[in-house]
Design an enzyme around this catalytic site. Structure first.
Site, PDB file in Angstrom:
ATOM      1  N   ASN A   1       0.858  -1.196   0.000  1.00  0.00           N
ATOM      2  CA  ASN A   1       0.000   0.000   0.000  1.00  0.00           C
ATOM      3  C   ASN A   1       0.888   1.237   0.000  1.00  0.00           C
ATOM      4  O   ASN A   1       1.525   1.555   1.001  1.00  0.00           O
ATOM      5  CB  ASN A   1      -0.891  -0.034   1.261  1.00  0.00           C
ATOM      6  CG  ASN A   1      -1.725   1.225   1.421  1.00  0.00           C
ATOM      7  OD1 ASN A   1      -1.805   2.055   0.509  1.00  0.00           O
ATOM      8  ND2 ASN A   1      -2.339   1.385   2.588  1.00  0.00           N
TER       9      ASN A   1
ATOM     10  N   SER B   1       4.099  -1.778  10.080  1.00  0.00           N
ATOM     11  CA  SER B   1       5.561  -1.766  10.166  1.00  0.00           C
ATOM     12  C   SER B   1       6.230  -3.077   9.750  1.00  0.00           C
ATOM     13  O   SER B   1       7.259  -3.465  10.310  1.00  0.00           O
ATOM     14  CB  SER B   1       6.012  -1.367  11.578  1.00  0.00           C
ATOM     15  OG  SER B   1       5.549  -0.057  11.891  1.00  0.00           O
TER      16      SER B   1
ATOM     17  N   GLY C   1       3.092   2.636  10.640  1.00  0.00           N
ATOM     18  CA  GLY C   1       4.009   3.753  10.410  1.00  0.00           C
ATOM     19  C   GLY C   1       4.778   4.185  11.651  1.00  0.00           C
ATOM     20  O   GLY C   1       5.388   5.245  11.674  1.00  0.00           O
TER      21      GLY C   1
ATOM     22  N   GLU D   1      -4.696  -4.785  10.952  1.00  0.00           N
ATOM     23  CA  GLU D   1      -3.683  -3.739  11.068  1.00  0.00           C
ATOM     24  C   GLU D   1      -3.887  -2.979  12.379  1.00  0.00           C
ATOM     25  O   GLU D   1      -4.728  -2.061  12.436  1.00  0.00           O
ATOM     26  CB  GLU D   1      -3.795  -2.756   9.906  1.00  0.00           C
ATOM     27  CG  GLU D   1      -3.531  -3.351   8.553  1.00  0.00           C
ATOM     28  CD  GLU D   1      -3.025  -2.314   7.551  1.00  0.00           C
ATOM     29  OE1 GLU D   1      -1.974  -2.553   6.950  1.00  0.00           O
ATOM     30  OE2 GLU D   1      -3.651  -1.255   7.395  1.00  0.00           O
TER      31      GLU D   1
ATOM     32  N   LYS E   1      -0.048   4.247  -0.178  1.00  0.00           N
ATOM     33  CA  LYS E   1      -0.717   5.421   0.418  1.00  0.00           C
ATOM     34  C   LYS E   1      -0.579   6.615  -0.536  1.00  0.00           C
ATOM     35  O   LYS E   1      -0.616   6.428  -1.745  1.00  0.00           O
ATOM     36  CB  LYS E   1      -0.158   5.686   1.816  1.00  0.00           C
ATOM     37  CG  LYS E   1      -0.206   4.408   2.674  1.00  0.00           C
ATOM     38  CD  LYS E   1       0.030   4.627   4.126  1.00  0.00           C
ATOM     39  CE  LYS E   1      -0.086   3.288   4.854  1.00  0.00           C
ATOM     40  NZ  LYS E   1       0.054   3.390   6.293  1.00  0.00           N
TER      41      LYS E   1
ATOM     42  N   GLU F   1      -6.659   4.736   8.121  1.00  0.00           N
ATOM     43  CA  GLU F   1      -6.489   6.163   7.805  1.00  0.00           C
ATOM     44  C   GLU F   1      -7.755   6.734   7.184  1.00  0.00           C
ATOM     45  O   GLU F   1      -8.106   7.890   7.413  1.00  0.00           O
ATOM     46  CB  GLU F   1      -5.261   6.344   6.884  1.00  0.00           C
ATOM     47  CG  GLU F   1      -3.961   6.147   7.668  1.00  0.00           C
ATOM     48  CD  GLU F   1      -2.806   5.552   6.878  1.00  0.00           C
ATOM     49  OE1 GLU F   1      -2.859   5.532   5.637  1.00  0.00           O
ATOM     50  OE2 GLU F   1      -1.843   5.076   7.519  1.00  0.00           O
TER      51      GLU F   1
ATOM     52  N   HIS G   1      -9.433   1.165   5.327  1.00  0.00           N
ATOM     53  CA  HIS G   1      -8.115   1.361   5.956  1.00  0.00           C
ATOM     54  C   HIS G   1      -8.289   2.301   7.150  1.00  0.00           C
ATOM     55  O   HIS G   1      -9.103   3.242   7.099  1.00  0.00           O
ATOM     56  CB  HIS G   1      -7.126   1.944   4.937  1.00  0.00           C
ATOM     57  CG  HIS G   1      -5.717   1.922   5.445  1.00  0.00           C
ATOM     58  ND1 HIS G   1      -5.243   2.865   6.327  1.00  0.00           N
ATOM     59  CD2 HIS G   1      -4.699   1.056   5.238  1.00  0.00           C
ATOM     60  CE1 HIS G   1      -3.979   2.571   6.626  1.00  0.00           C
ATOM     61  NE2 HIS G   1      -3.625   1.467   5.974  1.00  0.00           N
TER      62      HIS G   1
END
Ligand code: 13P
Length: 254
Positions: free
Chosen positions: A9, A212, A172, A166, A11, A96, A94
């Site tokens: 991904n 990560s 991140g 996730e 992003k 985010e 996701h």
């Protein structure tokens, strides 16, 4: 594990030039026929990447879609449009998007239904924030996310959906879940899906871990019983580290 998918991904990273550059570099590596790899760039790079990767077994995926085919939805892209350019996977929910763009379990459900109708594989993301884990409420949150996302999905279609666990605290941050934590939650997800549908369905669900993941920690995560791959952010931006992740998967499948 007979199937391991590495999904990258990107992003909101890489412009057209960066995408072409990546594709040229990744094509220099040799992949096996059984390697399952998917790259998920921003919308504007999808067609470029698809054309650049023509003739390889690397597939492309989108980061989001709308649940209608077309209409007055300014700023949105439909699964129909994605299908037209050869997109085979699409991320749904996701963290985010849930956090910054108001994605809900209900909209995830509508997107999954539409993507299945179009023959695009949804990658449904679920996961908890740190405070939820500290309160020991991660399993109930994930049960809710899964329960709502799968409302009205036909039994035969359920295994077509990939689930990515996730944990938000590991995205991140460089702070990956331990292989044991990742396995525990993946086993929980598999068990939950067995309960919701059937044991046979639970057993064949593809469950990815994301947060990560990089070549240095991937082996221990990917060798876990209930983990069928990784949804990789940062490390998928670099062709060499993406390739290393694919090689680790190939090794583990031997
Ligand atoms: P990182 O691998 O950069 O932590 O991102 C994980 C992720 O959010 C993939 O969807």
């Amino acid at each position: 594990m007979d199937r391991i998918l590495i999904a990258g991904n990107w992003k909101m990273n890489k412009d057209a030039k960066g995408t072409i550059d990546f594709a040229k570099k990744i094509k220099k590596y040799s992949f096996n026929e059984g390697d399952e790899v998917c790259l998920i760039p921003p919308f504007t790079d999808l067609k470029i990447l698809k054309d650049e990767l023509d003739g390889t077994n690397i597939k492309i995926g989108a980061q989001n879609c709308h649940f209608e085919d077309n209409g007055a939805y300014t700023g949105e892209i439909s699964s129909e449009m994605l299908k037209e350019i050869g997109v085979e996977f699409c991320i749904v929910g996701h963290s985010e998007r849930r956090e910054y763009f108001g994605e809900t379990d209900k909209s995830c459900n509508k997107k999954i239904i539409k993507l299945l109708e179009k023959g695009i594989t949804p990658i449904l993301c679920v996961g908890e924030k740190e405070d939820i884990r500290e309160a020991g409420a991660e399993q109930s949150l994930i049960s809710k996310q899964l329960g709502e996302a799968f409302i009205g999905i036909k039994q035969a279609d359920v295994p077509k959906v990939i689930i990515a666990y996730e944990p938000i605290w590991a995205i991140g941050t460089g702070k990956t879940a331990t292989p044991e934590q990742a396995q525990e939650m993946s086993a929980f997800i598999r068990g939950f899906m067995s309960g919701l549908f059937s044991e046979a369905i639970g057993e064949c669900m593809m469950i990815l871990y994301g947060g990560s993941v990089k070549p240095e920690n991937a082996r221990d995560i990917l060798r876990q019983r209930d983990i069928n791959g990784a949804l990789v952010g940062g490390a998928s931006l670099d062709p060499k580290s993406l390739y290393e992740l694919v090689k680790i998967s190939a090794d583990l499948k031997k």
